[in-house]
Design a protein around this motif. Structure first.
Motif, PDB file in Angstrom:
ATOM      1  N   PRO A 188       4.126  -1.709 -11.252  1.00  0.00           N
ATOM      2  CA  PRO A 188       4.295  -2.926 -10.462  1.00  0.00           C
ATOM      3  C   PRO A 188       5.677  -2.995  -9.808  1.00  0.00           C
ATOM      4  O   PRO A 188       6.652  -2.435 -10.306  1.00  0.00           O
ATOM      5  CB  PRO A 188       4.138  -4.053 -11.488  1.00  0.00           C
ATOM      6  N   ASN A 189       5.744  -3.671  -8.691  1.00  0.00           N
ATOM      7  CA  ASN A 189       6.992  -3.941  -7.958  1.00  0.00           C
ATOM      8  C   ASN A 189       7.708  -2.690  -7.459  1.00  0.00           C
ATOM      9  O   ASN A 189       8.907  -2.702  -7.234  1.00  0.00           O
ATOM     10  CB  ASN A 189       7.950  -4.783  -8.809  1.00  0.00           C
ATOM     11  N   ARG A 190       6.976  -1.611  -7.271  1.00  0.00           N
ATOM     12  CA  ARG A 190       7.554  -0.388  -6.707  1.00  0.00           C
ATOM     13  C   ARG A 190       7.272  -0.278  -5.220  1.00  0.00           C
ATOM     14  O   ARG A 190       8.046   0.318  -4.486  1.00  0.00           O
ATOM     15  CB  ARG A 190       6.992   0.847  -7.417  1.00  0.00           C
ATOM     16  N   LEU A 191       6.115  -0.839  -4.798  1.00  0.00           N
ATOM     17  CA  LEU A 191       5.723  -0.763  -3.393  1.00  0.00           C
ATOM     18  C   LEU A 191       4.998  -2.044  -3.016  1.00  0.00           C
ATOM     19  O   LEU A 191       4.009  -2.415  -3.644  1.00  0.00           O
ATOM     20  CB  LEU A 191       4.787   0.439  -3.151  1.00  0.00           C
ATOM     21  N   TRP A 192       5.517  -2.712  -2.021  1.00  0.00           N
ATOM     22  CA  TRP A 192       4.863  -3.897  -1.482  1.00  0.00           C
ATOM     23  C   TRP A 192       4.455  -3.598  -0.046  1.00  0.00           C
ATOM     24  O   TRP A 192       5.163  -2.900   0.682  1.00  0.00           O
ATOM     25  CB  TRP A 192       5.805  -5.097  -1.488  1.00  0.00           C
ATOM     26  N   VAL A 193       3.313  -4.128   0.352  1.00  0.00           N
ATOM     27  CA  VAL A 193       2.846  -3.991   1.729  1.00  0.00           C
ATOM     28  C   VAL A 193       2.689  -5.390   2.317  1.00  0.00           C
ATOM     29  O   VAL A 193       2.399  -6.349   1.597  1.00  0.00           O
ATOM     30  CB  VAL A 193       1.520  -3.198   1.812  1.00  0.00           C
ATOM     31  N   ALA A 194       2.902  -5.498   3.613  1.00  0.00           N
ATOM     32  CA  ALA A 194       2.860  -6.796   4.277  1.00  0.00           C
ATOM     33  C   ALA A 194       1.887  -6.760   5.444  1.00  0.00           C
ATOM     34  O   ALA A 194       1.618  -5.704   6.019  1.00  0.00           O
ATOM     35  CB  ALA A 194       4.256  -7.175   4.766  1.00  0.00           C
ATOM     36  N   ASP A 195       1.374  -7.938   5.774  1.00  0.00           N
ATOM     37  CA  ASP A 195       0.430  -8.063   6.884  1.00  0.00           C
ATOM     38  C   ASP A 195       0.606  -9.431   7.518  1.00  0.00           C
ATOM     39  O   ASP A 195       0.953 -10.404   6.840  1.00  0.00           O
ATOM     40  CB  ASP A 195      -1.011  -7.917   6.370  1.00  0.00           C
ATOM     41  N   ARG A 223      -2.066  -7.712  -6.220  1.00  0.00           N
ATOM     42  CA  ARG A 223      -1.898  -9.163  -6.238  1.00  0.00           C
ATOM     43  C   ARG A 223      -1.040  -9.594  -5.063  1.00  0.00           C
ATOM     44  O   ARG A 223      -0.101  -8.898  -4.683  1.00  0.00           O
ATOM     45  CB  ARG A 223      -1.246  -9.613  -7.534  1.00  0.00           C
ATOM     46  N   ILE A 224      -1.352 -10.754  -4.523  1.00  0.00           N
ATOM     47  CA  ILE A 224      -0.525 -11.340  -3.482  1.00  0.00           C
ATOM     48  C   ILE A 224       0.735 -11.890  -4.150  1.00  0.00           C
ATOM     49  O   ILE A 224       0.649 -12.724  -5.049  1.00  0.00           O
ATOM     50  CB  ILE A 224      -1.279 -12.464  -2.736  1.00  0.00           C
ATOM     51  N   VAL A 225       1.905 -11.429  -3.720  1.00  0.00           N
ATOM     52  CA  VAL A 225       3.159 -11.882  -4.323  1.00  0.00           C
ATOM     53  C   VAL A 225       3.885 -12.890  -3.433  1.00  0.00           C
ATOM     54  O   VAL A 225       4.842 -13.515  -3.873  1.00  0.00           O
ATOM     55  CB  VAL A 225       4.090 -10.694  -4.665  1.00  0.00           C
ATOM     56  N   GLY A 226       3.431 -13.040  -2.203  1.00  0.00           N
ATOM     57  CA  GLY A 226       4.025 -14.034  -1.317  1.00  0.00           C
ATOM     58  C   GLY A 226       3.160 -14.245  -0.095  1.00  0.00           C
ATOM     59  O   GLY A 226       2.461 -13.335   0.356  1.00  0.00           O
ATOM     60  N   ARG A 236      -0.219   8.254   5.231  1.00  0.00           N
ATOM     61  CA  ARG A 236       0.352   7.087   4.562  1.00  0.00           C
ATOM     62  C   ARG A 236      -0.194   7.002   3.153  1.00  0.00           C
ATOM     63  O   ARG A 236      -1.395   7.120   2.943  1.00  0.00           O
ATOM     64  CB  ARG A 236       0.026   5.818   5.330  1.00  0.00           C
ATOM     65  N   ASP A 237       0.696   6.799   2.193  1.00  0.00           N
ATOM     66  CA  ASP A 237       0.308   6.715   0.794  1.00  0.00           C
ATOM     67  C   ASP A 237       0.670   5.322   0.289  1.00  0.00           C
ATOM     68  O   ASP A 237       1.849   5.000   0.144  1.00  0.00           O
ATOM     69  CB  ASP A 237       1.027   7.788  -0.016  1.00  0.00           C
ATOM     70  N   PHE A 238      -0.332   4.498   0.020  1.00  0.00           N
ATOM     71  CA  PHE A 238      -0.120   3.131  -0.431  1.00  0.00           C
ATOM     72  C   PHE A 238      -0.417   2.976  -1.922  1.00  0.00           C
ATOM     73  O   PHE A 238      -0.884   1.948  -2.367  1.00  0.00           O
ATOM     74  CB  PHE A 238      -0.963   2.153   0.387  1.00  0.00           C
ATOM     75  N   THR A 239      -0.143   4.015  -2.695  1.00  0.00           N
ATOM     76  CA  THR A 239      -0.327   3.936  -4.137  1.00  0.00           C
ATOM     77  C   THR A 239       1.039   3.790  -4.808  1.00  0.00           C
ATOM     78  O   THR A 239       2.039   4.299  -4.314  1.00  0.00           O
ATOM     79  CB  THR A 239      -1.047   5.185  -4.688  1.00  0.00           C
ATOM     80  N   ALA A 240       1.051   3.116  -5.941  1.00  0.00           N
ATOM     81  CA  ALA A 240       2.289   2.920  -6.693  1.00  0.00           C
ATOM     82  C   ALA A 240       2.039   3.230  -8.164  1.00  0.00           C
ATOM     83  O   ALA A 240       0.945   2.997  -8.674  1.00  0.00           O
ATOM     84  CB  ALA A 240       2.779   1.488  -6.526  1.00  0.00           C
ATOM     85  N   ASP A 241       3.057   3.750  -8.837  1.00  0.00           N
ATOM     86  CA  ASP A 241       2.945   4.121 -10.252  1.00  0.00           C
ATOM     87  C   ASP A 241       3.138   2.944 -11.200  1.00  0.00           C
ATOM     88  O   ASP A 241       2.754   3.015 -12.367  1.00  0.00           O
ATOM     89  CB  ASP A 241       3.968   5.198 -10.593  1.00  0.00           C
ATOM     90  N   GLN A 297       1.710  -8.019  -0.541  1.00  0.00           N
ATOM     91  CA  GLN A 297       0.856  -7.622  -1.659  1.00  0.00           C
ATOM     92  C   GLN A 297       1.512  -6.485  -2.441  1.00  0.00           C
ATOM     93  O   GLN A 297       2.048  -5.540  -1.852  1.00  0.00           O
ATOM     94  CB  GLN A 297      -0.502  -7.166  -1.126  1.00  0.00           C
ATOM     95  N   ASP A 298       1.455  -6.573  -3.773  1.00  0.00           N
ATOM     96  CA  ASP A 298       1.921  -5.496  -4.638  1.00  0.00           C
ATOM     97  C   ASP A 298       0.859  -4.390  -4.600  1.00  0.00           C
ATOM     98  O   ASP A 298      -0.307  -4.629  -4.908  1.00  0.00           O
ATOM     99  CB  ASP A 298       2.108  -6.019  -6.063  1.00  0.00           C
ATOM    100  N   ALA A 299       1.247  -3.183  -4.228  1.00  0.00           N
ATOM    101  CA  ALA A 299       0.288  -2.089  -4.078  1.00  0.00           C
ATOM    102  C   ALA A 299      -0.293  -1.626  -5.422  1.00  0.00           C
ATOM    103  O   ALA A 299      -1.405  -1.111  -5.459  1.00  0.00           O
ATOM    104  CB  ALA A 299       0.944  -0.904  -3.369  1.00  0.00           C
ATOM    105  N   PHE A 300       0.430  -1.831  -6.516  1.00  0.00           N
ATOM    106  CA  PHE A 300      -0.065  -1.406  -7.830  1.00  0.00           C
ATOM    107  C   PHE A 300      -1.124  -2.364  -8.364  1.00  0.00           C
ATOM    108  O   PHE A 300      -2.230  -1.966  -8.713  1.00  0.00           O
ATOM    109  CB  PHE A 300       1.094  -1.299  -8.826  1.00  0.00           C
TER     110      PHE A 300
END
Length: 55
Positions: free
Chosen positions: A10-17, A40-43, A3-8, A34-37
């Motif tokens: 902002p707003n390219r990859l979000w992860v949820a929990d 920051r918590i976005v929601g 699993r790759d949780f890196t982003a180049d 959370q924005d992976a780049f």
């Protein structure tokens, strides 16, 4: 599975929990996105039950 949780950018990859948070009285559910780049918590949302609020 790798699993790759890196982003180049902002707003390219979000992860949820979703997490059960114990409190002094009753537990609460916390869902967050959370924005992976920027990391920051976005929601977020809290609830007493794990069921969707739209049902």
């Amino acid at each position: 599975m790798q699993r790759d949780f890196t982003a180049d950018a902002p707003n390219r990859l979000w992860v949820a929990d979703i997490t059960l948070v114990p409190t002094g009285e009753e537990p609460w559910w916390l869902a967050s996105i959370q924005d992976a780049f920027s990391r920051r918590i976005v929601g977020w949302h809290t609830a007493e039950k794990r069921t969707p609020t739209w049902s």
